[in-house]
Motif scaffolding. Structure first.
Motif, mmCIF file in Angstrom:
data_model
loop_
_atom_site.group_PDB
_atom_site.id
_atom_site.type_symbol
_atom_site.label_atom_id
_atom_site.label_comp_id
_atom_site.label_asym_id
_atom_site.label_seq_id
_atom_site.Cartn_x
_atom_site.Cartn_y
_atom_site.Cartn_z
ATOM 1 N N GLU A 533 0.820 -1.229 0.000
ATOM 2 C CA GLU A 533 0.000 0.000 0.000
ATOM 3 C C GLU A 533 0.845 1.267 0.000
ATOM 4 O OE1 GLU A 533 -3.448 2.225 2.726
ATOM 5 O OE2 GLU A 533 -2.651 0.252 3.328
ATOM 6 N N PHE A 534 1.842 1.320 0.871
ATOM 7 C CA PHE A 534 2.587 2.569 1.068
ATOM 8 C C PHE A 534 3.844 2.681 0.201
ATOM 9 C CE2 PHE A 534 0.586 2.004 5.412
ATOM 10 C CZ PHE A 534 -0.425 2.927 5.196
ATOM 11 N N TYR A 535 4.330 1.542 -0.322
ATOM 12 C CA TYR A 535 5.568 1.572 -1.112
ATOM 13 C C TYR A 535 5.380 0.815 -2.447
ATOM 14 C CZ TYR A 535 7.687 3.179 3.216
ATOM 15 O OH TYR A 535 7.979 3.903 4.343
ATOM 16 N N PRO A 536 4.349 1.173 -3.223
ATOM 17 C CA PRO A 536 4.067 0.426 -4.464
ATOM 18 C C PRO A 536 5.147 0.544 -5.530
ATOM 19 C CG PRO A 536 2.737 2.416 -4.364
ATOM 20 C CD PRO A 536 3.407 2.283 -3.037
ATOM 21 N N GLU A 537 5.976 1.587 -5.442
ATOM 22 C CA GLU A 537 7.040 1.781 -6.434
ATOM 23 C C GLU A 537 8.414 1.413 -5.891
ATOM 24 O OE1 GLU A 537 6.120 2.588 -9.458
ATOM 25 O OE2 GLU A 537 4.038 2.794 -8.786
#
Length: 595
Positions: A533-537
């Motif tokens: 959710e918070f680090y998709p990239e």
């Protein structure tokens, strides 16, 4: 004299023709068909008997939609060479391009009829049909060619075609026939077959292959290749006891030692099937064999039991180690087992001083080779790191580096120097060592060095005091010491006091893996979901997708959710190290025939 001059001209002209043909191909790749046509016309005119020039010319006419000219060219050549089956197949394809379906069929059949009269063109004609995806015709050509010439071997080509047609039994049969003629193709054949079978023993394709192997074994019981392939199939299905039955049959008939059975035990252990591995290794211990193979069996099973043991089982494992030492002694022959025993004492029973003293006696009292001594020193250093005696540990690691320059163990020692420096907070020296190891000949060490180097560098730029990095390194040390709950609490400090910093996703991942070890699966799931959710990239998102999918399918019994995650990893992270594994597991969950 004239003949000499002619041969000289021909010798000089051959490279020129070759260069011209390559230039024409380059023009075709660039879409410059007019330029390619000009070259092929000249080449064909100079040498009308060269089939590759003719086909290049016809193909270029087709690209330019000069179909009548292409047709006329092929018909002229057929008049000159009425027994050339390839020309009829090419003309059939031309008519197919021109949407003249009936004419196409006529000339495809004519190609097969001409071939029946002269089967010297088996490979070339079949390849022509394959080129145009005419698989039925290609298979028919190969089959007829082999029937006419028993010495011909087109089994690999037929297997490929049958696979594409979905004729799986015929495909497997062709591969088995290939192995009968060329046993050295084993690895290639297994790799190709592995694209179709799955881990599911009830899968229809697996069943087809298994029944065929059993049938072949009944027809030819003296050929152990069928036992070997059955064993291999059962291993893919993780049915290690069934594989063991086949391996015993191979051992009794081949009489070439127990190494294959040892390897099977290792595979079972790698898959956490300790029960099957124990049964397999017990067979080795009872078999008539030398001490070397029996010590290997003891080493494998004791290490596996240690790694997977509950503390209540430690006393029994300790007794088993001592029994082996009583039976085989504590000299250099049992060096591997003694090092494992020292690890067991220090890392599992918290008897660090006993583990250290055990290995120190071994080095001081026994006549060990340089390599054996270095292995013992590596384990001593590991125990000293466990005891947080970092400087002493560095001395031992450095001794190994100096004793075995350029050896894998020396590179491993250098990495552990870096890791120890990292644990004690000396990030600058750790980074220096890691920079050297990034180009290590061992891919595993190079990857580990790169990963740790990035953690240090990424989290030193934003925070010159390296506060969060020190907390993280402390968490890694606690995890190394098997203090999982304390390590989880340490990572939690980063998640509460250093939110938004680069190291946060690393802390989520480290914590998740420890939650799994502690069987707190819901907490592990939450951590993986937070990374997604918070680090998709971020660089760790594919790790999160993969390990959460594994958690869903292996522990939480939610295969549909696992399938969704494997799919996202496949389509969005094709460069991931998990890509191949995720693709196969996704297809298996979807119920595909793996091909």
């Amino acid at each position: 004299m004239h003949r000499i001059l002619w041969y000289s001209f021909l010798f000089l002209a051959l490279p020129i023709f070759g260069q011209s043909e390559q230039l024409a191909k380059n023009y075709i790749e660039q879409g410059a068909y007019e330029k390619a046509l000009s070259i092929y016309q000249k080449l064909h005119k100079r040498n009308p008997t060269r089939t590759n020039y003719l086909l290049g010319l016809v193909s270029t006419y087709q690209q330019l939609e000069q179909f009548d000219t292409a047709e006329e060219t092929l018909l002229t050549c057929i008049q000159k060479k009425p027994k050339n089956s390839i020309l009829y197949a090419e003309l059939g394809h031309l008519y197919e391009v021109m949407d003249s379906t009936e004419k196409a069929k006529k000339y495809y059949n004519k190609a097969l009829a001409v071939f029946d009269e002269n089967m010297s063109q088996t490979y070339s004609l079949a390849q022509t049909f394959e080129k145009y995806n005419l698989l039925d015709q290609a298979a028919a050509v190969y089959e007829k060619g082999m029937a006419a010439n028993p010495g011909a071997n087109f089994y690999s080509h037929l297997a490929k075609i049958y696979g594409e047609q979905g004729k799986l039994e015929k495909m497997f049969n062709s591969y088995l026939s290939l192995l009968k003629l060329q046993p050295n193709y084993r690895n290639i054949v297994q790799r190709n077959i592995n694209q179709y079978i799955t881990e599911n023993p009830f899968d229809e394709t697996n069943g087809i292959f298994r029944k065929l192997l059993i049938k072949k074994l009944q027809q030819d019981p003296d050929d152990i290749i069928y036992n070997e392939l059955l064993s291999w199939l059962f291993v893919q299905q993780k049915e290690f006891k069934k594989a063991f039955v086949q391996e015993k049959a191979i051992y009794k008939r081949k009489n070439q030692g127990l190494q294959r059975i040892v390897n099977l035990a290792r595979i079972a252990i790698g898959d956490k099937d300790i029960k099957s591995a124990t049964e397999i290794l017990d067979y080795i211990l009872k078999a008539p064999a030398g001490n070397d193979i029996k010590l290997t069996a003891h080493k494998i099973i004791l290490k596996a039991k240690t790694d997977d043991a509950d503390p209540k089982e430690y006393k029994k494992i300790n007794e088993q180690y001592l029994y082996v030492f009583d039976t085989y002694g504590t000299a250099s022959e049992t060096i591997g087992l003694q090092i494992d025993y020292a690890h067991f004492l220090a890392f599992h029973q918290d008897r660090k001083q006993e583990g250290f003293d055990f290995l120190k006696r071994l080095i001081d009292e026994e006549r060990l080779s340089r390599f054996q001594s270095s292995r013992a020193k590596m384990k001593i250093a590991d125990i000293l790191v466990l005891d947080q005696k970092f400087n002493k540990a560095l001395i031992y690691y450095t001794q190994v580096q100096n004793a075995l320059k350029n050896n894998f163990l020396a590179q491993d020692a250098r990495f552990k120097v870096a890791k120890t420096s990292y644990y004690k907070g000396d990030f600058s020296w750790a980074q220096t060592q890691l920079d050297v190891l990034k180009s290590s000949t061992s891919q595993l060490i190079a990857n580990d060095a790169m990963e740790l180097s990035l953690i240090i560098s990424d989290n030193s730029l934003e925070d010159s005091t390296q506060t969060a990095l020190k907390i993280f390194a402390r968490g890694d040390l606690l995890a190394y010491q098997n203090k999982n709950k304390e390590a989880i609490a340490q990572y939690e400090q980063i998640l509460t006091k250093h939110k938004g910093e680069k190291i946060e996703d690393e802390a989520f991942l480290r914590q998740a893996k420890l939650y799994e070890k502690e069987r707190e699966y819901e907490k592990a799931k939450v951590n993986y979901l937070k990374i997604i959710e918070f680090y998709p990239e971020d660089i760790l998102v594919d790790d999160a997708y993969y390990w959460l999918a594994e958690l869903y399918v292996n522990t939480l019994d939610q295969p549909e959710k696992a399938k969704e995650l494997y799919e996202k990893l496949i389509f969005n992270h094709a460069d991931s190290i998990y890509f191949v594994s995720a693709r196969k597991k996704y297809r298996m969950l979807r119920g595909d025939a793996i091909n």
